[in-house]
Design an enzyme around this catalytic site. Sequence first.
Site, PDB file in Angstrom:
ATOM      1  N   HIS A 163      -9.750   0.715   5.052  1.00  0.00           N
ATOM      2  CA  HIS A 163      -8.444   0.981   5.686  1.00  0.00           C
ATOM      3  C   HIS A 163      -8.673   1.962   6.838  1.00  0.00           C
ATOM      4  O   HIS A 163      -9.479   2.890   6.732  1.00  0.00           O
ATOM      5  CB  HIS A 163      -7.467   1.552   4.661  1.00  0.00           C
ATOM      6  CG  HIS A 163      -6.059   1.588   5.170  1.00  0.00           C
ATOM      7  ND1 HIS A 163      -5.619   2.544   6.050  1.00  0.00           N
ATOM      8  CD2 HIS A 163      -5.000   0.762   4.954  1.00  0.00           C
ATOM      9  CE1 HIS A 163      -4.344   2.312   6.345  1.00  0.00           C
ATOM     10  NE2 HIS A 163      -3.951   1.225   5.695  1.00  0.00           N
TER      11      HIS A 163
ATOM     12  N   LYS B 110       0.088   4.221  -0.152  1.00  0.00           N
ATOM     13  CA  LYS B 110      -0.579   5.396   0.456  1.00  0.00           C
ATOM     14  C   LYS B 110      -0.394   6.612  -0.460  1.00  0.00           C
ATOM     15  O   LYS B 110      -0.306   6.444  -1.680  1.00  0.00           O
ATOM     16  CB  LYS B 110      -0.044   5.658   1.864  1.00  0.00           C
ATOM     17  CG  LYS B 110      -0.051   4.412   2.737  1.00  0.00           C
ATOM     18  CD  LYS B 110       0.096   4.740   4.188  1.00  0.00           C
ATOM     19  CE  LYS B 110       0.362   3.475   4.973  1.00  0.00           C
ATOM     20  NZ  LYS B 110      -0.035   3.571   6.360  1.00  0.00           N
TER      21      LYS B 110
ATOM     22  N   SER C 213       3.243  -2.214  10.343  1.00  0.00           N
ATOM     23  CA  SER C 213       4.701  -2.174  10.508  1.00  0.00           C
ATOM     24  C   SER C 213       5.385  -3.496  10.169  1.00  0.00           C
ATOM     25  O   SER C 213       6.341  -3.891  10.847  1.00  0.00           O
ATOM     26  CB  SER C 213       5.064  -1.707  11.925  1.00  0.00           C
ATOM     27  OG  SER C 213       4.564  -0.403  12.149  1.00  0.00           O
TER      28      SER C 213
ATOM     29  N   GLU D 152      -7.091   4.417   7.873  1.00  0.00           N
ATOM     30  CA  GLU D 152      -6.891   5.846   7.563  1.00  0.00           C
ATOM     31  C   GLU D 152      -8.136   6.404   6.879  1.00  0.00           C
ATOM     32  O   GLU D 152      -8.479   7.579   7.065  1.00  0.00           O
ATOM     33  CB  GLU D 152      -5.625   6.028   6.706  1.00  0.00           C
ATOM     34  CG  GLU D 152      -4.372   5.825   7.551  1.00  0.00           C
ATOM     35  CD  GLU D 152      -3.142   5.345   6.793  1.00  0.00           C
ATOM     36  OE1 GLU D 152      -3.109   5.443   5.554  1.00  0.00           O
ATOM     37  OE2 GLU D 152      -2.205   4.860   7.468  1.00  0.00           O
TER      38      GLU D 152
ATOM     39  N   GLU E 232      -5.448  -5.330  10.580  1.00  0.00           N
ATOM     40  CA  GLU E 232      -4.461  -4.276  10.794  1.00  0.00           C
ATOM     41  C   GLU E 232      -4.767  -3.542  12.098  1.00  0.00           C
ATOM     42  O   GLU E 232      -5.602  -2.617  12.103  1.00  0.00           O
ATOM     43  CB  GLU E 232      -4.515  -3.269   9.644  1.00  0.00           C
ATOM     44  CG  GLU E 232      -4.213  -3.857   8.292  1.00  0.00           C
ATOM     45  CD  GLU E 232      -3.677  -2.784   7.359  1.00  0.00           C
ATOM     46  OE1 GLU E 232      -2.538  -2.932   6.923  1.00  0.00           O
ATOM     47  OE2 GLU E 232      -4.377  -1.802   7.109  1.00  0.00           O
TER      48      GLU E 232
ATOM     49  N   GLY F 140       2.079   2.189  10.739  1.00  0.00           N
ATOM     50  CA  GLY F 140       2.976   3.337  10.580  1.00  0.00           C
ATOM     51  C   GLY F 140       3.644   3.769  11.873  1.00  0.00           C
ATOM     52  O   GLY F 140       4.236   4.843  11.944  1.00  0.00           O
TER      53      GLY F 140
ATOM     54  N   ASN G 297       0.871  -1.181   0.000  1.00  0.00           N
ATOM     55  CA  ASN G 297       0.000   0.000   0.000  1.00  0.00           C
ATOM     56  C   ASN G 297       0.906   1.230   0.000  1.00  0.00           C
ATOM     57  O   ASN G 297       1.505   1.544   1.020  1.00  0.00           O
ATOM     58  CB  ASN G 297      -0.889  -0.029   1.256  1.00  0.00           C
ATOM     59  CG  ASN G 297      -1.678   1.254   1.426  1.00  0.00           C
ATOM     60  OD1 ASN G 297      -1.825   2.039   0.491  1.00  0.00           O
ATOM     61  ND2 ASN G 297      -2.196   1.471   2.639  1.00  0.00           N
TER      62      ASN G 297
END
Length: 256
Positions: A99, A11, A216, A101, A171, A177, A9
């Site tokens: 996701h 991003k 991560s 985010e 996740e 991150g 991904n």
Amino acid sequence: MAQSLVIGNWKMHGSLSQNQQLIESIAEQMFELDTVKLAVCPPDIYLAQILLELDANELPIALGAQNVCAESPDSGAFTGECSAAMLADLDVSYALVGHSERRQYYAESDATVLAKFQQLIAKNISPVLCLGENLAQREAGDTLAVVKQQLCAVFDAVDIDAMQHSVIAYEPVWAIGTGKTATPAQAQEVHAFIREQIANYSPAAAEQISLLYGGSVKADNAADLFAQADIDGALVGGAALNADQFLKIAKAAESA
Ligand code: PEP
């Protein structure tokens, strides 16, 4: 048996020249894939570039998207959006939905995630449904309840036969991150729970749907994660922007 899969991904990172460099570095270090499938999800604006670059470098890497329009699978007055039909037009095979985010910064609800999921399956694109608890939810002991709710919001509404080609990515939000990875045991506990939940809908789907871990993942922690019985691969953020890291993670999946 579930397909082993590593998805990058990207991003909101990259530029025409950076993307070209990244794909060329991947091509230089690419090895023959035996059991693992790879995909990369660049920002939509670079999908056409990456489609051409993958082809030019003869890379066995599928194209993925990070998002899709919830309102229509085809076209319409939805400024700024990109439909599932448009993604399919560019040979996109996978698209992320839910996701964290998107849930956090764009207030995507379970209903929106479901709508996006449905647009993708209507166009034969494999949705990668992202699930995961935040730190407060983990500390309150709510991890499994949160994951179950996010999963059931989609699985209750979609015909299980249409789910066969979907992918789930667990996740934990606190690991995305941040450099903090769930321990292999923590990840395995949730993955086993997710597979059990899917089996309540269909034992065959539970065996077939790939369950990816994300948060991560790096070259040096991937092998321990992939050694777990219910971890079929990874959704990789930061490390997917580095050819060496991305391919080392792919290699770890290949030898798992
Ligand atoms: C992600 O973006 O889905 C992700 C897991 O990111 P990172 O690997 O950087 O934690």
